[in-house]
Structures are given as C-alpha cells and as structure tokens.
Design a protein around this motif. Structure first.
Motif, PDB file in Angstrom:
ATOM      1  N   VAL A   9      51.357  43.930 -24.491  1.00 35.61           N
ATOM      2  CA  VAL A   9      50.384  44.304 -25.518  1.00 35.61           C
ATOM      3  C   VAL A   9      49.445  43.123 -25.706  1.00 35.61           C
ATOM      4  O   VAL A   9      49.880  41.985 -25.869  1.00 35.61           O
ATOM      5  N   LYS A  10      48.143  43.405 -25.652  1.00 34.53           N
ATOM      6  CA  LYS A  10      47.173  42.350 -25.940  1.00 34.53           C
ATOM      7  C   LYS A  10      46.005  42.959 -26.704  1.00 34.53           C
ATOM      8  O   LYS A  10      45.793  44.173 -26.700  1.00 34.53           O
ATOM      9  N   TYR A  11      45.249  42.078 -27.348  1.00 28.57           N
ATOM     10  CA  TYR A  11      44.073  42.465 -28.117  1.00 28.57           C
ATOM     11  C   TYR A  11      42.858  41.832 -27.479  1.00 28.57           C
ATOM     12  O   TYR A  11      42.868  40.653 -27.137  1.00 28.57           O
ATOM     13  N   ARG A  12      41.807  42.644 -27.348  1.00 27.17           N
ATOM     14  CA  ARG A  12      40.526  42.094 -26.883  1.00 27.17           C
ATOM     15  C   ARG A  12      39.437  43.113 -27.168  1.00 27.17           C
ATOM     16  O   ARG A  12      39.700  44.300 -27.357  1.00 27.17           O
ATOM     17  N   ASP A  13      38.218  42.639 -27.180  1.00 27.92           N
ATOM     18  CA  ASP A  13      37.065  43.501 -27.429  1.00 27.92           C
ATOM     19  C   ASP A  13      36.860  44.427 -26.234  1.00 27.92           C
ATOM     20  O   ASP A  13      36.670  43.968 -25.109  1.00 27.92           O
ATOM     21  N   LEU A  14      36.932  45.718 -26.487  1.00 25.35           N
ATOM     22  CA  LEU A  14      36.714  46.727 -25.443  1.00 25.35           C
ATOM     23  C   LEU A  14      35.407  47.486 -25.663  1.00 25.35           C
ATOM     24  O   LEU A  14      35.239  48.597 -25.157  1.00 25.35           O
ATOM     25  N   GLY A  15      34.507  46.889 -26.408  1.00 31.54           N
ATOM     26  CA  GLY A  15      33.249  47.578 -26.689  1.00 31.54           C
ATOM     27  C   GLY A  15      33.492  48.774 -27.599  1.00 31.54           C
ATOM     28  O   GLY A  15      34.084  48.636 -28.660  1.00 31.54           O
ATOM     29  N   ARG A  16      33.082  49.950 -27.157  1.00 32.66           N
ATOM     30  CA  ARG A  16      33.197  51.153 -27.987  1.00 32.66           C
ATOM     31  C   ARG A  16      34.580  51.793 -27.924  1.00 32.66           C
ATOM     32  O   ARG A  16      34.905  52.625 -28.747  1.00 32.66           O
ATOM     33  N   ARG A  17      35.369  51.404 -26.928  1.00 34.00           N
ATOM     34  CA  ARG A  17      36.699  52.010 -26.787  1.00 34.00           C
ATOM     35  C   ARG A  17      37.703  51.337 -27.719  1.00 34.00           C
ATOM     36  O   ARG A  17      37.656  50.139 -27.927  1.00 34.00           O
ATOM     37  N   ASN A  18      38.625  52.130 -28.257  1.00 34.41           N
ATOM     38  CA  ASN A  18      39.636  51.600 -29.160  1.00 34.41           C
ATOM     39  C   ASN A  18      40.816  50.978 -28.432  1.00 34.41           C
ATOM     40  O   ASN A  18      41.474  50.092 -28.951  1.00 34.41           O
ATOM     41  N   GLY A  19      41.120  51.482 -27.242  1.00 37.84           N
ATOM     42  CA  GLY A  19      42.268  50.961 -26.520  1.00 37.84           C
ATOM     43  C   GLY A  19      42.304  51.486 -25.106  1.00 37.84           C
ATOM     44  O   GLY A  19      41.517  52.353 -24.726  1.00 37.84           O
ATOM     45  N   GLU A  20      43.259  50.947 -24.335  1.00 34.41           N
ATOM     46  CA  GLU A  20      43.451  51.416 -22.979  1.00 34.41           C
ATOM     47  C   GLU A  20      44.856  51.056 -22.523  1.00 34.41           C
ATOM     48  O   GLU A  20      45.481  50.141 -23.063  1.00 34.41           O
ATOM     49  N   TYR A  21      45.326  51.799 -21.530  1.00 32.11           N
ATOM     50  CA  TYR A  21      46.594  51.486 -20.890  1.00 32.11           C
ATOM     51  C   TYR A  21      46.346  51.422 -19.389  1.00 32.11           C
ATOM     52  O   TYR A  21      45.685  52.299 -18.829  1.00 32.11           O
ATOM     53  N   SER A  22      46.896  50.402 -18.747  1.00 31.58           N
ATOM     54  CA  SER A  22      46.780  50.273 -17.300  1.00 31.58           C
ATOM     55  C   SER A  22      47.927  49.436 -16.773  1.00 31.58           C
ATOM     56  O   SER A  22      48.121  48.296 -17.213  1.00 31.58           O
ATOM     57  N   ARG A  23      48.677  50.018 -15.877  1.00 29.92           N
ATOM     58  CA  ARG A  23      49.739  49.313 -15.152  1.00 29.92           C
ATOM     59  C   ARG A  23      50.635  48.447 -16.024  1.00 29.92           C
ATOM     60  O   ARG A  23      50.806  47.255 -15.773  1.00 29.92           O
ATOM     61  N   GLY A  24      51.193  49.046 -17.054  1.00 29.17           N
ATOM     62  CA  GLY A  24      52.157  48.331 -17.888  1.00 29.17           C
ATOM     63  C   GLY A  24      51.566  47.489 -18.996  1.00 29.17           C
ATOM     64  O   GLY A  24      52.301  46.792 -19.701  1.00 29.17           O
TER      65      GLY A  24
END
Length: 134
Positions: free
Chosen positions: A15-30
């Motif tokens: 789990v990490k936090y970072r600015d994704l622009g307009r997206r609230n979140g994402e999941y990719s490869r664990g």
C-alpha cells in the motif's frame, strides 16, 4: 482506515500513497496505490476498499469496456462485503429504517455499496427461503 491497510498488508499486498491526478486509486501487480491528495477520509476509505477488491481478484488493467465494467463491479462487490457486516447492517436498519441512503450514511459507506451488499447478502438468502418453502 488502519483496518483496511492491515487487511491488505496481511494478504501480501503493498500500500502506498501518491498523487494520481484525477484518479482516486489503482491496483497493479500486488500494489495498491491511493491518491490522498485533496481527498476526504471517506473517499480514501472507499477507494482503499475498492482497490482491495481489485487485489483480491488480481485484476489487471484492461481497455476492454465490458471486462473493465465487470472488474469494477467485482471490486465494488468485494468492497461492500469487507466494509459492511451483518451485525452493523442490522443495527443501522433498526436505527434508520430500510432506506439504502440512510443506511449508507449510518454505516459511513456509499449507497451503491449498501445496494450491492443487499444484492449479495439479503436477496440470495430470501430466494433460498422461498425455495425451501416450495
């Protein structure tokens, strides 16, 4: 929120936090990434649960709109299951009645999650009771 982070980490997802622009979140490869920039605690919590749903199903990003819609629904369904317990739902319904919006407010979840929870918890059991009575 810490309960969701612990849930994810306990299953081996990062789990990490970072600015994704307009997206609230994402999941990719664990790895679950949450955008906490200018987001409310409510939005972050709903996003974390949703991304845990993607992680649970190990969804890969797709540009296929049909597959994407199915994956989004599966992630939301899983999020509803981990955010709403039978006991909490029953208590909320006793307090505010059966209206999904009122229950959602009481449980601090989205109305969509209440509807999905009902669809997957309440309705299948009602159908089973009906089948047993026949």
């Amino acid at each position: 929120m810490q309960d969701l982070i612990d849930y994810a980490i306990g299953r081996g997802w990062g789990v990490k936090y970072r600015d994704l622009g307009r997206r609230n979140g994402e999941y990719s490869r664990g790895l679950i990434t949450i955008n906490d920039r200018r987001r409310t605690g409510f939005t972050i919590r709903m996003t974390m649960a949703h991304e845990i749903g993607h992680a649970h199903h190990d969804h890969a990003w797709t540009d296929d709109p049909v597959l994407s819609a199915r994956q989004e629904r599966e992630a939301d369904m899983f999020a509803a299951q981990i955010l709403i317990s039978l006991e909490e739902y029953a208590r909320a319904e006793r307090i505010v009645g059966a209206h999904p919006g009122a229950i959602a407010k009481e449980l601090a979840v989205t109305e969509n999650y209440v509807m999905l929870w009902r669809e997957n918890y309440v309705q299948p059991r009602a159908r089973l009771r009906h089948l047993r009575a026949v």
